[in-house]
Design a protein around this motif. Structure first.
Motif, PDB file in Angstrom:
ATOM      1  N   ASN A   1       0.824  -1.203   0.000  1.00  0.00           N
ATOM      2  CA  ASN A   1       0.000   0.000   0.000  1.00  0.00           C
ATOM      3  C   ASN A   1       0.860   1.257   0.000  1.00  0.00           C
ATOM      4  N   GLY A   2       0.270   2.327  -0.486  1.00  0.00           N
ATOM      5  CA  GLY A   2       0.875   3.639  -0.323  1.00  0.00           C
ATOM      6  C   GLY A   2       0.257   4.321   0.887  1.00  0.00           C
ATOM      7  N   VAL A   3       0.893   5.380   1.317  1.00  0.00           N
ATOM      8  CA  VAL A   3       0.374   6.170   2.435  1.00  0.00           C
ATOM      9  C   VAL A   3       0.437   7.641   2.044  1.00  0.00           C
ATOM     10  N   ALA A   4      -0.706   8.299   2.099  1.00  0.00           N
ATOM     11  CA  ALA A   4      -0.773   9.726   1.796  1.00  0.00           C
ATOM     12  C   ALA A   4      -0.987  10.498   3.093  1.00  0.00           C
ATOM     13  N   ILE A   5      -0.133  11.446   3.345  1.00  0.00           N
ATOM     14  CA  ILE A   5      -0.194  12.221   4.585  1.00  0.00           C
ATOM     15  C   ILE A   5      -0.753  13.610   4.301  1.00  0.00           C
ATOM     16  N   GLN A   6      -1.837  13.938   4.992  1.00  0.00           N
ATOM     17  CA  GLN A   6      -2.380  15.285   4.923  1.00  0.00           C
ATOM     18  C   GLN A   6      -1.871  16.071   6.123  1.00  0.00           C
ATOM     19  N   ARG A   7      -1.386  17.264   5.864  1.00  0.00           N
ATOM     20  CA  ARG A   7      -0.799  18.074   6.936  1.00  0.00           C
ATOM     21  C   ARG A   7      -1.598  19.356   7.123  1.00  0.00           C
ATOM     22  N   PHE A   8      -1.836  19.689   8.378  1.00  0.00           N
ATOM     23  CA  PHE A   8      -2.603  20.874   8.747  1.00  0.00           C
ATOM     24  C   PHE A   8      -1.827  21.629   9.840  1.00  0.00           C
ATOM     25  N   PRO A   9      -0.721  22.281   9.468  1.00  0.00           N
ATOM     26  CA  PRO A   9       0.173  22.876  10.467  1.00  0.00           C
ATOM     27  C   PRO A   9      -0.466  23.973  11.318  1.00  0.00           C
ATOM     28  N   ASN A  10      -1.557  24.557  10.843  1.00  0.00           N
ATOM     29  CA  ASN A  10      -2.201  25.626  11.606  1.00  0.00           C
ATOM     30  C   ASN A  10      -3.329  25.118  12.508  1.00  0.00           C
ATOM     31  N   PHE A  11      -3.568  23.807  12.456  1.00  0.00           N
ATOM     32  CA  PHE A  11      -4.658  23.238  13.265  1.00  0.00           C
ATOM     33  C   PHE A  11      -4.163  22.944  14.675  1.00  0.00           C
ATOM     34  N   ASN A  12      -4.895  23.420  15.665  1.00  0.00           N
ATOM     35  CA  ASN A  12      -4.461  23.202  17.047  1.00  0.00           C
ATOM     36  C   ASN A  12      -5.650  23.058  17.999  1.00  0.00           C
ATOM     37  N   SER A  13      -6.761  22.508  17.496  1.00  0.00           N
ATOM     38  CA  SER A  13      -7.947  22.424  18.352  1.00  0.00           C
ATOM     39  C   SER A  13      -8.703  21.106  18.186  1.00  0.00           C
ATOM     40  N   PRO A  14      -8.062  19.987  18.530  1.00  0.00           N
ATOM     41  CA  PRO A  14      -8.789  18.709  18.504  1.00  0.00           C
ATOM     42  C   PRO A  14      -9.892  18.717  19.554  1.00  0.00           C
ATOM     43  N   ARG A  15     -10.902  17.868  19.358  1.00  0.00           N
ATOM     44  CA  ARG A  15     -12.015  17.818  20.310  1.00  0.00           C
ATOM     45  C   ARG A  15     -11.555  17.409  21.699  1.00  0.00           C
ATOM     46  N   PHE A  16     -10.570  16.506  21.749  1.00  0.00           N
ATOM     47  CA  PHE A  16     -10.036  16.093  23.049  1.00  0.00           C
ATOM     48  C   PHE A  16      -8.559  16.453  23.121  1.00  0.00           C
ATOM     49  N   VAL A  17      -8.194  17.215  24.135  1.00  0.00           N
ATOM     50  CA  VAL A  17      -6.800  17.607  24.344  1.00  0.00           C
ATOM     51  C   VAL A  17      -6.313  16.989  25.655  1.00  0.00           C
TER      52      VAL A  17
ATOM     53  N   LYS B   1       8.842   6.797   3.217  1.00  0.00           N
ATOM     54  CA  LYS B   1       8.755   7.262   1.822  1.00  0.00           C
ATOM     55  C   LYS B   1       8.709   6.114   0.823  1.00  0.00           C
ATOM     56  N   ILE B   2       9.139   4.931   1.246  1.00  0.00           N
ATOM     57  CA  ILE B   2       9.096   3.765   0.340  1.00  0.00           C
ATOM     58  C   ILE B   2       7.663   3.466  -0.071  1.00  0.00           C
ATOM     59  N   PHE B   3       6.712   3.739   0.832  1.00  0.00           N
ATOM     60  CA  PHE B   3       5.321   3.354   0.615  1.00  0.00           C
ATOM     61  C   PHE B   3       4.559   4.525  -0.012  1.00  0.00           C
ATOM     62  N   SER B   4       4.735   4.662  -1.326  1.00  0.00           N
ATOM     63  CA  SER B   4       4.198   5.797  -2.076  1.00  0.00           C
ATOM     64  C   SER B   4       3.032   5.365  -2.950  1.00  0.00           C
ATOM     65  N   TRP B   5       1.956   6.152  -2.942  1.00  0.00           N
ATOM     66  CA  TRP B   5       0.825   5.830  -3.818  1.00  0.00           C
ATOM     67  C   TRP B   5       1.184   5.988  -5.297  1.00  0.00           C
ATOM     68  N   ASP B   6       2.133   6.852  -5.599  1.00  0.00           N
ATOM     69  CA  ASP B   6       2.584   6.955  -6.987  1.00  0.00           C
ATOM     70  C   ASP B   6       3.168   5.629  -7.449  1.00  0.00           C
ATOM     71  N   ASN B   7       3.980   5.007  -6.603  1.00  0.00           N
ATOM     72  CA  ASN B   7       4.546   3.696  -6.943  1.00  0.00           C
ATOM     73  C   ASN B   7       3.445   2.650  -7.093  1.00  0.00           C
ATOM     74  N   VAL B   8       2.441   2.713  -6.213  1.00  0.00           N
ATOM     75  CA  VAL B   8       1.328   1.764  -6.278  1.00  0.00           C
ATOM     76  C   VAL B   8       0.571   1.928  -7.598  1.00  0.00           C
ATOM     77  N   SER B   9       0.255   3.164  -7.965  1.00  0.00           N
ATOM     78  CA  SER B   9      -0.525   3.396  -9.188  1.00  0.00           C
ATOM     79  C   SER B   9       0.238   2.935 -10.424  1.00  0.00           C
ATOM     80  N   LYS B  10       1.551   3.153 -10.440  1.00  0.00           N
ATOM     81  CA  LYS B  10       2.344   2.723 -11.593  1.00  0.00           C
ATOM     82  C   LYS B  10       2.383   1.199 -11.701  1.00  0.00           C
ATOM     83  N   ALA B  11       2.437   0.532 -10.558  1.00  0.00           N
ATOM     84  CA  ALA B  11       2.433  -0.933 -10.570  1.00  0.00           C
ATOM     85  C   ALA B  11       1.104  -1.469 -11.111  1.00  0.00           C
TER      86      ALA B  11
END
Length: 349
Positions: free
Chosen positions: A159-175, A331-341
């Motif tokens: 599998n690939g792994v896609a990481i979404q980043r939200f550097p300005n987010f700082n308010s989870p429901r549970f802290v 980084k080995i587990f890339s969705w780009d690599n998966v799609s090409k395969a």
């Protein structure tokens, strides 16, 4: 140009591994278009076009379990998980069949009739498939052990792994009130989350467990273990979380713990490594293959032994500053690599 149908019907179940697989593969195929391949994505009803409004879609309805009209002209049909009820009815359509795991052998071990039913269904799909793929070498060995492959080759595509980043987010429901360790997954016995509370028994850490709340009985078992170690007030089963919240917990946790005993791959393992977090895993099923030599492993689930592994792992991680090793492995587990395969397989059929 080959017409290819990609079964993304499992997008109807957010916060699951199959959802992540369909979303990741669909996005990668859309972003890495091939002039020789024409995709149609088979999706659940009542969702917005997941891969852009310019893509082609076919919407799932209940009667499709019997027959899916206007699909006879597809050259390739990708059945994206072993339990799918949808397949082509034109015998000329080539089938790529992806098997993620045989976890039911563990989950249903006390229900042999159910296991046999699942085995028969998968065998029938294998019989009809032109190409079989799976997501780890561990799953490949499991398939070879339990099915007649008719001399068909199994292709392992991690599998690939896609990481979404939200550097300005700082308010989870549970802290949490203090430093914490984190895990995520559907709250079921196979995830083995109840063994984790012992890791915070001799420190001030908190434990956050996120994921779909499927089994109330198992939640109670987790709480019972927490009570046994006198840490119930520091164990938090918080349910499903948003992508923003997941980003926050991965970013801020002291360590990631994943003691699962039934995994075909284990997406959260690589997610945690993208965030360069020390990652502690069981040695069961696919996890040693996916975690490689940059993870730490529990040799048993005895509390004292787990505590020792945890302490030594954290100390090594801090002394060796092994952040880069973790991110490079991820980084080995890339969705780009998966799609090409997969594109290569579609074209070679």
């Amino acid at each position: 140009m080959k017409k290819v149908l990609i079964d993304c019907e499992r997008l109807k179940y957010p916060n699951t591994g199959l959802f992540s697989f369909c979303k990741g593969l669909g996005n990668a195929l859309s972003n890495n278009e091939n002039s020789l391949l024409d995709y149609t994505f088979y999706i659940p009803k009542n969702i917005s076009p997941p891969f852009g409004s310019d893509k082609q879609y076919k919407t799932n309805i209940l009667t499709h379990r019997l027959y899916i009209p206007q699909t006879s002209d597809f050259d390739v049909w990708h059945i994206t998980h072993q339990g799918s009820n949808f397949k082509p009815y034109n015998s000329k359509t080539k089938i790529v069949y992806t098997i993620h795991d045989l976890n039911f052998l563990i989950e249903k071990k006390n229900r042999p009739k159910k296991i046999n039913s699942f085995l028969r269904k998968i065998q029938k799909n294998i019989d009809q498939a032109d190409i079989i793929t799976c997501i780890s070498e561990y799953v490949k060995k499991d398939i070879e052990k339990h099915f007649d492959l008719h001399d068909k080759t199994i292709h392992v595509i991690h599998n690939g792994v896609a990481i979404q980043r939200f550097p300005n987010f700082n308010s989870p429901r549970f802290v949490p009130k203090s430093s914490f360790i984190f895990t995520i997954g559907t709250i079921l016995p196979k995830k083995n989350f109840h063994v984790i509370p012992c890791l915070i028994a001799d420190n001030t850490l908190e434990l956050i467990i996120a994921g779909n709340l499927v089994s109330q009985d198992y939640i109670q078992k987790i709480k019972e273990e927490a009570r046994k170690h006198n840490v119930l007030d520091r164990v938090h089963v918080i349910g499903p979380i948003t992508d923003e919240e997941k980003y926050w917990y991965y970013s801020n946790c002291e360590a990631f713990i994943f003691p699962s005993i039934a995994e075909g791959f284990g997406l959260p393992v690589i997610e945690a490594m993208h965030f360069e977090k020390p990652t502690f895993l069981s040695k069961e099923t696919s996890l040693p293959e996916i975690g490689g030599d940059v993870a730490y492993y529990f040799d048993s689930f005895e509390p004292i032994e787990m505590q020792q592994v945890f302490k030594k792992g954290l100390a090594y991680y801090r002394s060796k500053n092994s952040h880069k090793e973790l991110s490079e492995h991820a980084k080995i587990f890339s969705w780009d690599n998966v799609s090409k395969a997969y594109q290569k397989l579609y074209l070679n059929l």
